[in-house]
Scaffold this motif. Structure first.
Motif, PDB file in Angstrom:
ATOM      1  N   THR A  48     102.934  30.996 -17.194  1.00  0.00           N
ATOM      2  CA  THR A  48     101.692  31.501 -16.637  1.00  0.00           C
ATOM      3  C   THR A  48     100.509  30.700 -17.149  1.00  0.00           C
ATOM      4  O   THR A  48     100.514  30.234 -18.282  1.00  0.00           O
ATOM      5  N   ARG A  52      94.171  35.509 -15.961  1.00  0.00           N
ATOM      6  CA  ARG A  52      93.782  36.910 -15.774  1.00  0.00           C
ATOM      7  C   ARG A  52      94.205  37.724 -16.992  1.00  0.00           C
ATOM      8  O   ARG A  52      95.012  37.263 -17.796  1.00  0.00           O
ATOM      9  N   SER A  56      97.604  42.207 -15.983  1.00  0.00           N
ATOM     10  CA  SER A  56      97.808  41.903 -14.560  1.00  0.00           C
ATOM     11  C   SER A  56      99.215  41.394 -14.274  1.00  0.00           C
ATOM     12  O   SER A  56      99.640  41.366 -13.127  1.00  0.00           O
ATOM     13  N   GLN A  58     100.295  38.326 -14.491  1.00  0.00           N
ATOM     14  CA  GLN A  58     100.210  37.052 -13.784  1.00  0.00           C
ATOM     15  C   GLN A  58     101.328  36.101 -14.207  1.00  0.00           C
ATOM     16  O   GLN A  58     101.626  35.969 -15.386  1.00  0.00           O
ATOM     17  N   THR A  59     101.947  35.438 -13.239  1.00  0.00           N
ATOM     18  CA  THR A  59     102.875  34.342 -13.501  1.00  0.00           C
ATOM     19  C   THR A  59     102.577  33.214 -12.524  1.00  0.00           C
ATOM     20  O   THR A  59     102.084  33.455 -11.422  1.00  0.00           O
ATOM     21  N   ASP A  60     102.894  32.004 -12.940  1.00  0.00           N
ATOM     22  CA  ASP A  60     102.660  30.845 -12.068  1.00  0.00           C
ATOM     23  C   ASP A  60     103.449  30.957 -10.773  1.00  0.00           C
ATOM     24  O   ASP A  60     102.932  30.699  -9.694  1.00  0.00           O
ATOM     25  N   ASP A  63     102.057  33.457  -8.339  1.00  0.00           N
ATOM     26  CA  ASP A  63     100.811  32.962  -7.749  1.00  0.00           C
ATOM     27  C   ASP A  63     101.065  31.819  -6.770  1.00  0.00           C
ATOM     28  O   ASP A  63     100.355  31.685  -5.780  1.00  0.00           O
TER      29      ASP A  63
END
Length: 158
Positions: A48, A52, A56, A58-60, A63
């Motif tokens: 990631t 954020r 959240s 978030q991971t690459d 996304d």
């Protein structure tokens, strides 16, 4: 600035899917070498950019798209100079959901066009392969472009 703030980018020419496989290889004991189980604290994490808040999730790959697909699209677009439609036609037999494949091809070309300014700021790196996205030394792409609008419209017809 993350990737663009260093003086030298030592792994700039190595794709993320390879890095992930290599870390697992070393973790499990590479070529008769002793395993490095401490790497598990790295390999169990989803890569990631961490832009954020942690909450959240978030991971690459969530996304963008799975690294393996990203690498294939990039290789075909940059090295083989394939259009979005060409890439779709080459990959479609390997994907159950053609809509998802189109979405990812569209995302690649859209983000590629939008982020030329970032590639202009890359830290220098050395490359051991024939895939180099550095616009100063190998792959030129205009900052202002048509953003593949016509090519992506053509993709919609499939």
């Amino acid at each position: 600035d993350g990737d663009t703030s260093g003086g030298l980018a030592p792994i700039v020419g190595v794709d993320k899917a390879f890095i992930r496989r290599w870390l697992l290889y070393v973790q499990n004991g590479a070529d008769g070498e002793a395993p490095v189980p401490e790497l598990e604290s790295v390999t169990v994490q989803a890569p990631t950019a961490e832009l954020r808040p942690l909450s959240s999730g978030q991971t690459d790959e969530s996304d963008l798209m799975p690294y393996e697909l990203l690498d294939r699209i990039e290789r075909m677009a940059v090295l083989d100079k394939k259009s979005p439609v060409d890439i779709y036609n080459i990959l479609k037999s390997n994907y159950k959901d053609p809509g998802e494949l189109k979405k990812n091809i569209r995302k690649y070309f859209t983000l590629w066009s939008r982020n030329q300014w970032k590639r202009e700021r890359y830290a220098p790196g050395f490359h051991l392969d024939d895939e180099n996205l550095d616009p100063r030394t190998w792959y030129r792409f205009p900052i202002l472009s048509g953003a593949y609008e016509e090519e992506l419209k053509e993709l919609d017809s499939f």
